[in-house]
Design a protein around this motif. Structure first.
Motif, PDB file in Angstrom:
ATOM      1  N   ILE A 287      47.953  41.459  36.745  1.00 53.04           N
ATOM      2  CA  ILE A 287      47.485  41.154  35.403  1.00 53.04           C
ATOM      3  C   ILE A 287      47.978  39.763  35.026  1.00 53.04           C
ATOM      4  CG2 ILE A 287      47.575  41.868  32.999  1.00 53.04           C
ATOM      5  CD1 ILE A 287      46.072  43.794  34.778  1.00 53.04           C
TER       6      ILE A 287
ATOM      7  N   GLN B  97      47.318  49.532  33.286  1.00 49.59           N
ATOM      8  CA  GLN B  97      46.800  48.308  33.904  1.00 49.59           C
ATOM      9  C   GLN B  97      45.273  48.273  33.855  1.00 49.59           C
ATOM     10  OE1 GLN B  97      48.981  48.955  37.660  1.00 49.59           O
ATOM     11  NE2 GLN B  97      49.859  46.909  37.358  1.00 49.59           N
TER      12      GLN B  97
ATOM     13  N   SER C  13      42.856  45.598  31.756  1.00 53.09           N
ATOM     14  CA  SER C  13      41.810  44.790  32.376  1.00 53.09           C
ATOM     15  C   SER C  13      40.475  44.911  31.642  1.00 53.09           C
ATOM     16  CB  SER C  13      41.619  45.219  33.841  1.00 53.09           C
ATOM     17  OG  SER C  13      41.031  46.516  33.920  1.00 53.09           O
TER      18      SER C  13
END
Length: 414
Positions: free
Chosen positions: A3, A83, A87
Motif C-alpha cells: 500500500i 488492505q 485499495s
C-alpha cells in the motif's frame, strides 16, 4: 500487497467508548459534516469486502450522493481485509478504513467507527452480505421521518430467516426469552433485539459511556441511549455465501453477561414512545380467547371426571382438560388474535411449530400461576380467591407477551 499511502488509514481511537456530539453549525468543522455514516465491522472478510463496498456505494450514491461515508473497521484480519478495503478508496472516495491492532470485538469495533464518523445518523451492517443492503433505503427513511432508532427486524412483516437449523432457532428463541425475563423494558421495545443491522440518531447516544459485551450492540444502544421513538423494518436474514460464520458458544455467554450487566446498571429508559407500543387490541382478544378456554376446561373436566359421566380420576381428567383448553386457545388465537401473522405462514408444519411453542409457554405460565398464587396468599393477601385472580392476571400477561414475541412472528421464508 503493498500500500503506497498508509496514511489513508483512520487512526483507531482509544479510551472510553463514548461518542461525541457533532460540532455546531457555526464552527469550521461543520462544513465537513455528513448526513450518514455507516460502519462495516470486518474480520477475515476478504472474499466479501469488494462486493459489499460496491453495492453499498451504488445504493447510497443514488439517494444521498456525497453526503455519506462507509467506514470499514477491521480487527487486523489475517486475510488482509483492511488492505483490500484500503485499495478500494481510489474507486470509492466515500470509503474510509480503520485497522485495529490492539483491540478486538464486534461491539467495540462499531463504536470506534462511530467515534470517527462525521454523520448525524450512524449505522451498522455486517460485512458478510447476510444483511441485505437495499433495506438501508427504508431504514434511512424511518430515521429521516423522526425515529431515534431504526432496526432491521427478522420478525415483522417482510422479515424472516432463509435456512436456519433447529438448534440455531432454539438458541435464538431461548436467548430472546431470557432477555425478556431479565430486561423486559429493553428487549420488549423491539421485535428483534438480537439484530445487528440498524441506524441510530447520533444525538440519541452522544456523550453516553457505552459498555458492551460481545456482539449485541443494539441492547446497549436501547438500554443506555436516549431512545424515544423506534421504527422497525422487515428484512430476510440471508445465509453467508463466502467466508466462515463467527457465531460460537462464547457469543451466547457474552450475551448473558451483557444482559446481567445492563440489568445491574443504574440506567433509566427515558421516553417510551415507540411505533410498536403495547398492542392493547391484541391483548383484549387474547384475554377473551383465554376466557373461552376456561369454559372449555370446565366442560371437559366435568365430562371426564364427574361420577355421572365417565368418572375418570381427577388428575388425569384435569391434564386432558387443560391440554384441550390450550388447543382451543391456540386455534382461536391463530385464527383471530394473531391472524395477520398466521396468514403469512399457513403451512401445517408452521402451524405445528407455533402450537408447540404456545403449549410450552402456557405450561410455563401455569408454573408462574402457581408460584404467584402461593406468594400472594402466604405473604400479601390471605384470601385464596383474590390471590388466584392476581395469579391468573400475571400468567395471562406472561402468556400474551411471550407468545407475541416468540410464537406469532414471521421467521421462516424461502
Amino acid at each position: 500487497m503493498s500500500i503506497k499511502q498508509p496514511n489513508l488509514l483512520l487512526p483507531a481511537p482509544s479510551g472510553d467508548l463514548q461518542i461525541s456530539e457533532l460540532p455546531s453549525a457555526t464552527s469550521d468543522e461543520a462544513s465537513a459534516l455528513l448526513s450518514f455514516s455507516l460502519v462495516v465491522p470486518t474480520y477475515n472478510e476478504a472474499a466479501n469486502i469488494n462486493k459489499i463496498v460496491r453495492i453499498l456505494s451504488q445504493i447510497l450514491d443514488e439517494i444521498i450522493p456525497g453526503d455519506y461515508e462507509l467506514i470499514v473497521v477491521d480487527d487486523d484480519s489475517p486475510d488482509g481485509t483492511w488492505q483490500l478495503a484500503l485499495s478500494l478508496i481510489a474507486e470509492y472516495p466515500q470509503l474510509r478504513v480503520m485497522r485495529r491492532q490492539h483491540e478486538r470485538g464486534l461491539s467495540s469495533a462499531i463504536i470506534r467507527g462511530w467515534q470517527v464518523a462525521k454523520g448525524r445518523f450512524l449505522g451498522v451492517i455486517d460485512g458478510d452480505l447476510q444483511h441485505p443492503p437495499h433495506v438501508l433505503l427504508q431504514l434511512l427513511n424511518a430515521i429521516q421521518e423522526g425515529a431515534d432508532l431504526a432496526v432491521a427486524s427478522r420478525h415483522v412483516e417482510g422479515g424472516g430467516v432463509s435456512s436456519w437449523s433447529f438448534i440455531r432457532r432454539f438458541l435464538s428463541r431461548g436467548a430472546q426469552l431470557l432477555g425478556l425475563i431479565i430486561l423486559p423494558r429493553v428487549l420488549g421495545r423491539v421485535s428483534d433485539p438480537m439484530s445487528g443491522y440498524f441506524l441510530v440518531r447520533r444525538s440519541a447516544i452522544a456523550n453516553v459511556k457505552l459498555n458492551p459485551v460481545g456482539y449485541k450492540i443494539l441492547l446497549e444502544v436501547i438500554g443506555r441511549g436516549d431512545i424515544r421513538q423506534i421504527a422497525e423494518v422487515g428484512y430476510v436474514f440471508c445465509e453467508r455465501k463466502e467466508g466462515e460464520s463467527k457465531v460460537t458458544w462464547k457469543q451466547y455467554l457474552d450475551y448473558i453477561h451483557h444482559l446481567l450487566r445492563l440489568r445491574l446498571s443504574t440506567f433509566q429508559i427515558r421516553g417510551l414512545s415507540v411505533h410498536n407500543s403495547f398492542p392493547i387490541g391484541r391483548f383484549i382478544r387474547f384475554g377473551l380467547v383465554g376466557l373461552s378456554g376456561v369454559f372449555v376446561d370446565m366442560a371437559v373436566l366435568y365430562l371426564l371426571s364427574d361420577p355421572t359421566t365417565l368418572g375418570l380420576p381427577l388428575t388425569r381428567s384435569k391434564i386432558i382438560a387443560g391440554e384441550i383448553a390450550i388447543f382451543n386457545n391456540f386455534l382461536w388465537n391463530d385464527a383471530w388474535t394473531f391472524a395477520d401473522v398466521a396468514m403469512q405462514q399457513k403451512q401445517w408444519h408452521q402451524r405445528l411449530k407455533r402450537f408447540l411453542k404456545f403449549n410450552i409457554i402456557c405450561l410455563a405460565g401455569l408454573v408462574l400461576n402457581v408460584l404467584v398464587l402461593n406468594l400472594v396468599f402466604n405473604f400479601i393477601i390471605h384470601n385464596r380467591y383474590i390471590a388466584n385472580l392476581i395469579a391468573i392476571a400475571a400468567a395471562t400477561v406472561w402468556n400474551f407477551w411471550v407468545n407475541l414475541k416468540l410464537s406469532w412472528r414471521v421467521t421462516q421464508v424461502k
